[in-house]
Design a protein around this motif. Structure first.
Motif, mmCIF file in Angstrom:
data_model
loop_
_atom_site.group_PDB
_atom_site.id
_atom_site.type_symbol
_atom_site.label_atom_id
_atom_site.label_comp_id
_atom_site.label_asym_id
_atom_site.label_seq_id
_atom_site.Cartn_x
_atom_site.Cartn_y
_atom_site.Cartn_z
ATOM 1 N N HIS A 51 0.821 -1.206 0.000
ATOM 2 C CA HIS A 51 0.000 0.000 0.000
ATOM 3 C C HIS A 51 0.859 1.261 0.000
ATOM 4 O O HIS A 51 0.466 2.280 -0.577
ATOM 5 C CB HIS A 51 -0.981 -0.023 1.176
ATOM 6 C CG HIS A 51 -2.224 -0.783 0.849
ATOM 7 N ND1 HIS A 51 -3.431 -0.560 1.467
ATOM 8 C CD2 HIS A 51 -2.460 -1.747 -0.076
ATOM 9 C CE1 HIS A 51 -4.346 -1.368 0.945
ATOM 10 N NE2 HIS A 51 -3.775 -2.092 0.023
ATOM 11 N N GLY A 52 2.022 1.195 0.617
ATOM 12 C CA GLY A 52 2.950 2.322 0.503
ATOM 13 C C GLY A 52 3.415 2.514 -0.935
ATOM 14 O O GLY A 52 3.532 3.642 -1.426
ATOM 15 N N LEU A 53 3.644 1.393 -1.626
ATOM 16 C CA LEU A 53 4.042 1.464 -3.022
ATOM 17 C C LEU A 53 2.915 2.004 -3.891
ATOM 18 O O LEU A 53 3.155 2.773 -4.831
ATOM 19 C CB LEU A 53 4.473 0.075 -3.504
ATOM 20 C CG LEU A 53 5.038 -0.039 -4.921
ATOM 21 C CD1 LEU A 53 6.188 0.934 -5.155
ATOM 22 C CD2 LEU A 53 5.481 -1.479 -5.198
ATOM 23 N N VAL A 54 1.684 1.630 -3.567
ATOM 24 C CA VAL A 54 0.521 2.164 -4.292
ATOM 25 C C VAL A 54 0.512 3.686 -4.235
ATOM 26 O O VAL A 54 0.372 4.377 -5.255
ATOM 27 C CB VAL A 54 -0.802 1.615 -3.696
ATOM 28 C CG1 VAL A 54 -1.997 2.449 -4.173
ATOM 29 C CG2 VAL A 54 -1.001 0.162 -4.089
ATOM 30 N N VAL A 55 0.675 4.232 -3.036
ATOM 31 C CA VAL A 55 0.608 5.684 -2.862
ATOM 32 C C VAL A 55 1.736 6.369 -3.630
ATOM 33 O O VAL A 55 1.527 7.371 -4.326
ATOM 34 C CB VAL A 55 0.659 6.050 -1.366
ATOM 35 C CG1 VAL A 55 0.754 7.560 -1.187
ATOM 36 C CG2 VAL A 55 -0.584 5.512 -0.644
ATOM 37 N N GLN A 56 2.954 5.840 -3.517
ATOM 38 C CA GLN A 56 4.077 6.456 -4.228
ATOM 39 C C GLN A 56 3.881 6.404 -5.742
ATOM 40 O O GLN A 56 4.186 7.372 -6.451
ATOM 41 C CB GLN A 56 5.383 5.758 -3.848
ATOM 42 C CG GLN A 56 5.806 6.004 -2.407
ATOM 43 C CD GLN A 56 7.207 5.516 -2.164
ATOM 44 O OE1 GLN A 56 8.173 6.103 -2.638
ATOM 45 N NE2 GLN A 56 7.335 4.426 -1.420
ATOM 46 N N ALA A 57 3.369 5.286 -6.234
ATOM 47 C CA ALA A 57 3.161 5.147 -7.677
ATOM 48 C C ALA A 57 2.074 6.094 -8.169
ATOM 49 O O ALA A 57 2.156 6.615 -9.292
ATOM 50 C CB ALA A 57 2.809 3.705 -8.018
ATOM 51 N N LEU A 58 1.052 6.335 -7.359
ATOM 52 C CA LEU A 58 0.002 7.263 -7.763
ATOM 53 C C LEU A 58 0.515 8.701 -7.814
ATOM 54 O O LEU A 58 0.163 9.460 -8.721
ATOM 55 C CB LEU A 58 -1.187 7.172 -6.804
ATOM 56 C CG LEU A 58 -2.033 5.901 -6.880
ATOM 57 C CD1 LEU A 58 -3.113 5.933 -5.804
ATOM 58 C CD2 LEU A 58 -2.665 5.731 -8.249
ATOM 59 N N PHE A 59 1.352 9.060 -6.857
ATOM 60 C CA PHE A 59 1.842 10.436 -6.799
ATOM 61 C C PHE A 59 3.038 10.685 -7.724
ATOM 62 O O PHE A 59 3.270 11.822 -8.133
ATOM 63 C CB PHE A 59 2.213 10.808 -5.362
ATOM 64 C CG PHE A 59 1.034 11.209 -4.534
ATOM 65 C CD1 PHE A 59 0.443 12.452 -4.676
ATOM 66 C CD2 PHE A 59 0.495 10.332 -3.606
ATOM 67 C CE1 PHE A 59 -0.651 12.830 -3.921
ATOM 68 C CE2 PHE A 59 -0.611 10.694 -2.842
ATOM 69 C CZ PHE A 59 -1.186 11.943 -3.002
ATOM 70 N N ASP A 60 3.773 9.634 -8.045
ATOM 71 C CA ASP A 60 4.971 9.821 -8.866
ATOM 72 C C ASP A 60 5.059 8.705 -9.908
ATOM 73 O O ASP A 60 5.969 7.867 -9.873
ATOM 74 C CB ASP A 60 6.211 9.813 -7.961
ATOM 75 C CG ASP A 60 7.440 10.367 -8.661
ATOM 76 O OD1 ASP A 60 7.365 10.647 -9.876
ATOM 77 O OD2 ASP A 60 8.487 10.512 -7.993
ATOM 78 N N PRO A 61 4.108 8.671 -10.851
ATOM 79 C CA PRO A 61 4.070 7.566 -11.813
ATOM 80 C C PRO A 61 5.290 7.493 -12.715
ATOM 81 O O PRO A 61 5.629 6.409 -13.196
ATOM 82 C CB PRO A 61 2.794 7.844 -12.622
ATOM 83 C CG PRO A 61 2.512 9.304 -12.420
ATOM 84 C CD PRO A 61 3.007 9.629 -11.046
ATOM 85 N N LYS A 62 5.973 8.610 -12.947
ATOM 86 C CA LYS A 62 7.175 8.560 -13.779
ATOM 87 C C LYS A 62 8.298 7.802 -13.072
ATOM 88 O O LYS A 62 9.076 7.098 -13.703
ATOM 89 C CB LYS A 62 7.631 9.970 -14.138
ATOM 90 C CG LYS A 62 6.702 10.678 -15.113
ATOM 91 C CD LYS A 62 7.251 12.033 -15.516
ATOM 92 C CE LYS A 62 6.327 12.714 -16.524
ATOM 93 N NZ LYS A 62 6.848 14.048 -16.926
ATOM 94 N N ARG A 63 8.376 7.970 -11.777
ATOM 95 C CA ARG A 63 9.402 7.264 -11.008
ATOM 96 C C ARG A 63 9.017 5.805 -10.769
ATOM 97 O O ARG A 63 9.880 4.944 -10.612
ATOM 98 C CB ARG A 63 9.612 7.970 -9.659
ATOM 99 C CG ARG A 63 10.742 7.391 -8.818
ATOM 100 C CD ARG A 63 10.848 8.124 -7.496
ATOM 101 N NE ARG A 63 11.902 7.619 -6.658
ATOM 102 C CZ ARG A 63 13.159 8.030 -6.677
ATOM 103 N NH1 ARG A 63 13.506 8.997 -7.514
ATOM 104 N NH2 ARG A 63 14.059 7.512 -5.879
#
Length: 229
Positions: free
Chosen positions: A165-177
């Motif tokens: 779920h932490g990865l979900v949040v990061q991917a949503l906010f920074d999809p390029k990374r």
């Protein structure tokens, strides 16, 4: 001439579809009775026959979201143990348009859940169910020798859910990374850390900290003081 009878089940389905379209476009922040009524091209008064309050509408929207999550397409489970857990974790991630939209809606619901005692309890219970769904894959991993017999499986289930779920949040906010390949690689590194260490036997899994610890050790001078960063 009397009015034609209303098919309430059909109308409720129309309402549900309109609620979903509003969620997909605006998230929970934009979910209002007025927005759903406008999406259906009906009056707010008519909609209030089904949802007399904003909270009733939100509860229904969360039910729709959970149903959508339960019915989403899933990857094939190649075998038991960590391979199956990998597929489960990847299914959570915002990989693909539908999963990305669904995750955006879930994340937008958290603010409401934190502010409402009942919704808060419901969300906490969802996490209980998710951890319970993950645990059998960890049990299988122990049986296959992929994890040590003394593994604290409840702790590992908690770690796995927190990680994904932490990865979900990061991917949503920074999809390029965090494009799909990076998300997949992160899951594989997480599972490798479990597979190649005694992490499951410790309250603080060392394998997940190995690289950090190595960097810290390398940054220290011979007399034990930290070197300048």
């Amino acid at each position: 001439m009397p009015p034609a009878p209303v098919d309430h089940e059909s109308r409720r389905e129309d309402v549900s579809q309109a609620v979903w379209r509003v969620l997909a476009a605006k998230g929970f922040g934009g979910l209002t009775l007025r927005a759903v009524a406008a999406e259906m091209d009906v009056s707010t008064g008519l909609l209030m026959h089904y949802f007399p309050t904003k909270r009733a509408l939100v509860v229904h929207a969360l039910e729709l979201l959970e149903k959508s999550s339960a019915e989403r397409p899933r990857r094939a489970r190649p075998r038991e143990g960590l391979a199956a857990l990998r597929a489960v974790l990847l299914d959570f991630l915002p990989i693909g348009r539908e999963n990305t939209a669904r995750n955006r809606i879930w994340v937008s619901s958290w603010d409401l859940a934190l502010a409402d005692q009942g919704l808060h309890a419901d969300q906490a219970e969802r996490y209980v169910r998710i951890r319970a769904a993950v645990r059998p894959h960890l049990e299988a991993a122990v049986a296959l020798g992929e994890l040590p017999a003394a593994a604290d499986l409840d702790q590992l289930a908690t770690m796995a859910v927190a990680f994904v779920h932490g990865l979900v949040v990061q991917a949503l906010f920074d999809p390029k990374r965090f494009p799909p390949k990076a998300q997949t690689a992160a899951v594989d590194r997480f599972l490798d850390a479990l597979r190649t260490s005694d992490a499951a036997e410790s309250e603080h899994p060392p394998a997940l900290l190995t690289r950090t610890a190595t960097r810290r050790s390398a940054s220290r001078t011979s007399d034990g003081r930290s070197a300048p960063g």
